[in-house]
Design an enzyme around this catalytic site. Structure first.
Site: not given
Ligand code: EPZ
Length: 426
Positions: A24-25, A95, A119, A124-125, A127-128, A310, A332, A402
């Site tokens: 899915k991801n 998201r 969520c 789910r910031p 900012d990056l 995950d 994470i 989902r």
């Molecule tokens: C992806 O989410 C996955 N979703 C998530 O899987 C997975 O848990 C996550 O990566 C981590 O591996 C999809 O790929 C659709 P991140 P993503 O941005 O990209 C922080 C599932 O169960 N962060 O890598 O949204 C954030 O808060 C889902 O399939 C910032 O601070 O995750 C988190 O603590 C759940 N600023 C960390 O980074 C930002 O701008 C990692 O988040 C973005 C993220």
């Protein structure tokens, strides 16, 4: 007409073969990348899960024709580029919709994407993501909950994606997609190394992009004038595979997993081995045999190639039955523990201390009505039901639908007593 739930009678040993679906991801950002392409895209091995349906609906609103075919393939073609707005009512439900930001900005020079908000697994910031788009030269403002971005033409840039919790998977996807059509060279430092990011890069290169370094923290992208659609197969879902490895172990069974990439699961298999579980490659499949005695272990979730967040909830369920105390630390999403209270309802002995949970091993779990909260916590509750004494009712299973395609059918096919029913929530 009540709400759907799973009714599970625990105790059956799972035996047989399960085919792992496409990831899915990986599918979600690759579907979003269709916005960048001229001409037809055919994607194979797309999992028919609710998140894929939601993104398909969003892409249709964004002028992309999305045709779902019975053989798990999708056909996508951009029809018109008029609408570049991803509404809040779609983004708040999923998201991952944020991954249309980069493609819209690169191809249509404008994007309005609702901020995802929080969520079940925490904030789910984005900012990056926003910072990366600004580094490409876009004007990006936050206007009453929406990210409003526009640019004449994106310029290649030095983009740094390091945040307080490491890199960002979808942030890397957005930056990479934006860079494919930007003018000049982009270097993405502290890029995410997840296999799903590599799959997106490989897809984009097949469409004519020029990306190197995918799978390492430094990705280099040379902008090209246009991308053309192609035919592509999505990688297997490593999280679904890991979930079924736990299902085999926790029921003292033995499963053969087809369409499973062991190289995507090294950290998870390392921890399973420490518990005492044997995972062996057997003619392009993977066999997981259970063991009677489960060793307690320590686990910390990390960005890939570390232990995946995950699979944290699923492993926690297994460690509830280990001979001794285990510790899981979540680096994470530090709040990703909504499954803890539900597992304790089933007789587990879990104690949360900030980003850490201490797991005191118990002899067995006992069936009970429990509440799913997020996608992976729901999977952990199903796994608990498979081994618990008596009946378990998992409510709000729309969470699990989902990200897992027909998980009840796949489990029933290898001997689980699990049924999808409808009724009032108890
Ligand atoms: C992806 O989410 C996955 N979703 C998530 O899987 C997975 O848990 C996550 O990566 C981590 O591996 C999809 O790929 C659709 P991140 P993503 O941005 O990209 C922080 C599932 O169960 N962060 O890598 O949204 C954030 O808060 C889902 O399939 C910032 O601070 O995750 C988190 O603590 C759940 N600023 C960390 O980074 C930002 O701008 C990692 O988040 C973005 C993220």
């Amino acid at each position: 007409m009540g709400l759907p739930y799973f009714h599970i009678n625990g105790g059956n040993r799972l035996r047989g073969t399960v085919r792992v679906s496409g990831a899915k991801n990986a599918a979600l950002p690759i579907m979003a990348a269709s916005i960048l392409c001229e001409g037809e895209i055919i994607l194979h091995d797309v999992p028919y899960v609710a998140d894929v349906l939601s993104l398909s609906e969003l892409l249709i609103k964004l002028g992309v024709d999305v045709e779902r075919r019975p053989d798990h393939s999708l056909r996508l073609v951009v029809r018109d580029e008029m609408n570049s707005r991803a509404e809040y009512d779609i983004v708040r439900k999923m998201r991952a919709s944020i991954c249309v930001l980069g493609p819209l900005l690169a191809k249509r020079r404008r994007a309005t994407v609702a901020m995802p908000g929080g969520c079940a697994i925490g904030d789910r910031p984005v900012d990056l993501h926003v910072r990366a788009m600004r580094q490409f030269g876009a004007d990006v403002d936050l206007v009453s909950g929406d990210i409003v971005a526009k640019a004449k033409r994106l310029r290649g840039a030095e983009v740094f994606l390091g945040g307080p919790f490491g890199s960002t998977v979808l942030g890397t996807a957005n930056a990479m997609m934006a860079a494919t059509l930007a003018e000049g060279i982009t270097v993405i430092e502290m890029a995410a190394c997840e296999p799903e990011v590599v799959d997106l890069a490989d897809f984009l290169n097949q469409c004519g992009a020029s990306i190197t370094g995918q799978g390492t923290p430094r990705i280099v992208v040379e902008g090209v004038p246009e991308l053309k659609g192609c035919e592509y197969r999505i990688i297997p879902d490593r999280i679904e595979a890991g979930t079924f490895m736990v299902a085999a172990t926790i029921t003292n069974g033995e499963l053969k997993l087809e369409n499973c990439r062991l190289d995507h699961l090294m950290a998870f298999i390392d921890r399973l081995a420490a518990v005492g579980v044997k995972v062996e490659r057997a003619d392009a499949a993977v066999t997981v045999a259970s063991v009677r005695h489960l060793e307690p272990i320590d686990v910390t979730t990390q960005p890939f190639p570390g232990f995946p967040t995950d699979l944290q909830a699923q492993l926690m369920t297994l460690l509830c039955l280990a001979d001794g105390n285990s510790i899981i630390t979540e680096k994470i999403f530090p709040d990703r523990f909504l499954h803890v209270a539900e597992l304790n309802r089933m007789g587990a002995r879990l104690r949360k201390e900030g980003p850490t949970v201490i797991i005191e091993g118990v002899k067995r779990l006992v069936g009970a009505p429990v509440m799913a909260s997020d996608l992976r916590a729901s999977a952990a509750l199903v796994l608990a039901g498979l081994c618990a004494r008596g009946a378990t009712r998992v409510n709000r299973i729309y969470h699990i639908d989902r990200g897992y395609e027909r998980i009840d059918e796949k489990l029933r096919a290898v001997g689980a007593e699990i049924e999808r029913r409808e009724g009032d929530e108890t």
